[in-house]
Design a protein around this motif. Structure first.
Motif, PDB file in Angstrom:
ATOM      1  N   ASN A 103       3.570  -5.776   1.043  1.00  0.00           N
ATOM      2  CA  ASN A 103       2.324  -5.798   1.804  1.00  0.00           C
ATOM      3  C   ASN A 103       2.396  -6.832   2.926  1.00  0.00           C
ATOM      4  O   ASN A 103       2.998  -7.897   2.770  1.00  0.00           O
ATOM      5  CB  ASN A 103       1.141  -6.131   0.891  1.00  0.00           C
ATOM      6  N   LEU A 104       1.765  -6.523   4.039  1.00  0.00           N
ATOM      7  CA  LEU A 104       1.667  -7.485   5.130  1.00  0.00           C
ATOM      8  C   LEU A 104       0.652  -8.563   4.756  1.00  0.00           C
ATOM      9  O   LEU A 104      -0.497  -8.259   4.414  1.00  0.00           O
ATOM     10  CB  LEU A 104       1.238  -6.797   6.421  1.00  0.00           C
ATOM     11  N   VAL A 105       1.080  -9.817   4.839  1.00  0.00           N
ATOM     12  CA  VAL A 105       0.225 -10.941   4.451  1.00  0.00           C
ATOM     13  C   VAL A 105       0.368 -12.050   5.490  1.00  0.00           C
ATOM     14  O   VAL A 105       1.268 -12.046   6.329  1.00  0.00           O
ATOM     15  CB  VAL A 105       0.603 -11.487   3.050  1.00  0.00           C
ATOM     16  N   THR A 106      -0.543 -13.037   5.393  1.00  0.00           N
ATOM     17  CA  THR A 106      -0.429 -14.226   6.224  1.00  0.00           C
ATOM     18  C   THR A 106       0.578 -15.182   5.589  1.00  0.00           C
ATOM     19  O   THR A 106       1.121 -14.920   4.513  1.00  0.00           O
ATOM     20  CB  THR A 106      -1.793 -14.929   6.340  1.00  0.00           C
ATOM     21  N   SER A 107       0.820 -16.306   6.245  1.00  0.00           N
ATOM     22  CA  SER A 107       1.766 -17.285   5.710  1.00  0.00           C
ATOM     23  C   SER A 107       1.285 -17.889   4.401  1.00  0.00           C
ATOM     24  O   SER A 107       2.073 -18.455   3.648  1.00  0.00           O
ATOM     25  CB  SER A 107       2.013 -18.395   6.733  1.00  0.00           C
ATOM     26  N   ASP A 108      -0.020 -17.770   4.102  1.00  0.00           N
ATOM     27  CA  ASP A 108      -0.568 -18.236   2.826  1.00  0.00           C
ATOM     28  C   ASP A 108      -0.610 -17.142   1.769  1.00  0.00           C
ATOM     29  O   ASP A 108      -1.088 -17.376   0.656  1.00  0.00           O
ATOM     30  CB  ASP A 108      -1.978 -18.798   3.023  1.00  0.00           C
ATOM     31  N   GLY A 109      -0.144 -15.938   2.118  1.00  0.00           N
ATOM     32  CA  GLY A 109      -0.114 -14.838   1.158  1.00  0.00           C
ATOM     33  C   GLY A 109      -1.374 -14.003   1.115  1.00  0.00           C
ATOM     34  O   GLY A 109      -1.504 -13.123   0.252  1.00  0.00           O
ATOM     35  N   PHE A 110      -2.327 -14.230   2.041  1.00  0.00           N
ATOM     36  CA  PHE A 110      -3.564 -13.446   2.078  1.00  0.00           C
ATOM     37  C   PHE A 110      -3.291 -12.091   2.733  1.00  0.00           C
ATOM     38  O   PHE A 110      -2.612 -12.006   3.764  1.00  0.00           O
ATOM     39  CB  PHE A 110      -4.665 -14.173   2.837  1.00  0.00           C
ATOM     40  N   LEU A 111      -3.821 -11.038   2.142  1.00  0.00           N
ATOM     41  CA  LEU A 111      -3.584  -9.678   2.632  1.00  0.00           C
ATOM     42  C   LEU A 111      -4.276  -9.436   3.963  1.00  0.00           C
ATOM     43  O   LEU A 111      -5.418  -9.845   4.182  1.00  0.00           O
ATOM     44  CB  LEU A 111      -4.086  -8.653   1.612  1.00  0.00           C
ATOM     45  N   ILE A 112      -3.553  -8.750   4.849  1.00  0.00           N
ATOM     46  CA  ILE A 112      -4.146  -8.281   6.096  1.00  0.00           C
ATOM     47  C   ILE A 112      -4.960  -7.027   5.787  1.00  0.00           C
ATOM     48  O   ILE A 112      -4.537  -6.158   5.032  1.00  0.00           O
ATOM     49  CB  ILE A 112      -3.052  -7.972   7.137  1.00  0.00           C
ATOM     50  N   SER A 113      -6.150  -6.947   6.375  1.00  0.00           N
ATOM     51  CA  SER A 113      -7.016  -5.789   6.163  1.00  0.00           C
ATOM     52  C   SER A 113      -7.156  -5.018   7.483  1.00  0.00           C
ATOM     53  O   SER A 113      -7.386  -5.636   8.528  1.00  0.00           O
ATOM     54  CB  SER A 113      -8.391  -6.241   5.665  1.00  0.00           C
ATOM     55  N   PRO A 114      -6.993  -3.674   7.432  1.00  0.00           N
ATOM     56  CA  PRO A 114      -6.663  -2.829   6.287  1.00  0.00           C
ATOM     57  C   PRO A 114      -5.228  -3.057   5.812  1.00  0.00           C
ATOM     58  O   PRO A 114      -4.343  -3.358   6.605  1.00  0.00           O
ATOM     59  CB  PRO A 114      -6.850  -1.412   6.824  1.00  0.00           C
ATOM     60  N   GLN A 115      -5.053  -2.903   4.519  1.00  0.00           N
ATOM     61  CA  GLN A 115      -3.768  -3.219   3.900  1.00  0.00           C
ATOM     62  C   GLN A 115      -2.693  -2.229   4.340  1.00  0.00           C
ATOM     63  O   GLN A 115      -2.912  -1.018   4.408  1.00  0.00           O
ATOM     64  CB  GLN A 115      -3.914  -3.180   2.380  1.00  0.00           C
ATOM     65  N   VAL A 116      -1.518  -2.776   4.660  1.00  0.00           N
ATOM     66  CA  VAL A 116      -0.368  -1.957   5.065  1.00  0.00           C
ATOM     67  C   VAL A 116       0.822  -2.361   4.191  1.00  0.00           C
ATOM     68  O   VAL A 116       1.112  -3.550   4.048  1.00  0.00           O
ATOM     69  CB  VAL A 116      -0.016  -2.156   6.551  1.00  0.00           C
TER      70      VAL A 116
END
Length: 263
Positions: A127-140
């Motif tokens: 999953n695409l996430v930020t450097s802190d591991g938070f998911l980008i929305s919409p999830q890819v």
């Protein structure tokens, strides 16, 4: 003379806040997507011993009044959302926003946050996430067999798989969010902003449409902090602080001279 002490003290407090804000700006000069803060000041209550336009005699008014101010205060620190420079990183998972808009981020609690930091990465599930591991929305989610990832200027994400290098598969699309008043967003740290009553509700749009910018793969947006300007602001705040301390010293000397009269 006593009033001068308290008035100068407010000026010292104001300049201390200005230096704190400038220090934060300089500290984040290399932070991706950081937006500098601008301190806004206001003067305080005035003591009116004679109001402007007061009657001086029959049919006559004084042209000026006699009003003594009580100092200054910090009205607020405004985030300035001017664009930062785009730097080519050649990393396919770095995506910059060219223009207005924020990426939408989902926290583990399910709450939404917003960021200009496009340094995206993959977690263990692809999953695409930020450097802190938070998911980008919409999830890819990027499949394990993908050998290349492309992000279009409209946010479309497509991949080429190992078994079909001559064809690309569209996996999803990045969307951007804009606000009527982005300066009203609450800075949460970690390059994240939160919606507030002052920012207005988020308006989700496809990149390049409805007032939001385009996405640029392989680029990152740097801070919009101008170091030269911040250093000038630092010098001005320092000198203003010194002038206020001198006013305190002058008022103290006047009080000391008054005390000496009775000795």
């Amino acid at each position: 003379m006593i009033k001068a002490l308290f008035t100068s003290a407010t000026g010292m407090n104001v300049q201390t806040t200005a230096i704190d804000n400038t220090s934060n700006n300089i500290a984040n000069v290399n932070t991706n997507g950081f937006k500098k803060g601008q301190a806004d000041f206001q003067d305080l209550l005035y003591v009116s011993q004679r109001a402007p336009g007061s009657d001086a005699a029959a049919g006559l008014q004084v042209p000026t009044g006699l009003q003594i101010g009580s100092g200054a205060r910090v009205a607020g620190i405004t985030k300035v959302f001017t664009p930062g420079a785009l730097v080519n990183t050649q990393n396919p998972f770095d995506v910059a926003v060219e223009g207005e808009g924020f990426f939408q981020v989902t926290l583990p609690s399910g709450e939404l946050r917003y960021t200009r930091d496009g340094a995206l990465r993959l977690n263990a599930q692809g999953n695409l996430v930020t450097s802190d591991g938070f998911l980008i929305s919409p999830q890819v989610t990027i499949p394990t067999q993908a050998v290349s990832v492309s992000v279009g200027s409209d946010g479309t994400i497509s991949v080429q798989n190992a078994g079909a290098l001559n064809a690309s598969t569209v996996l999803g699309q990045l969307t951007l969010v804009r606000f009527q008043n982005p300066a009203g967003l609450s800075a949460e740290g970690r390059n994240l902003f939160a919606e507030t009553a002052s920012s207005g509700t988020p308006l989700i749009a496809t990149p390049g449409q409805n007032g939001v910018g385009f996405t640029r793969q392989g680029f990152l947006e740097r801070s919009n902090v101008d170091v030269v300007t911040e250093l000038i602001n630092l010098i001005l705040a320092q000198r203003a602080y010194e002038f206020n301390t001198r006013a305190v010293r002058t008022a103290d000397n006047m009080l000391a001279s008054t005390t000496d009269l009775i000795r």
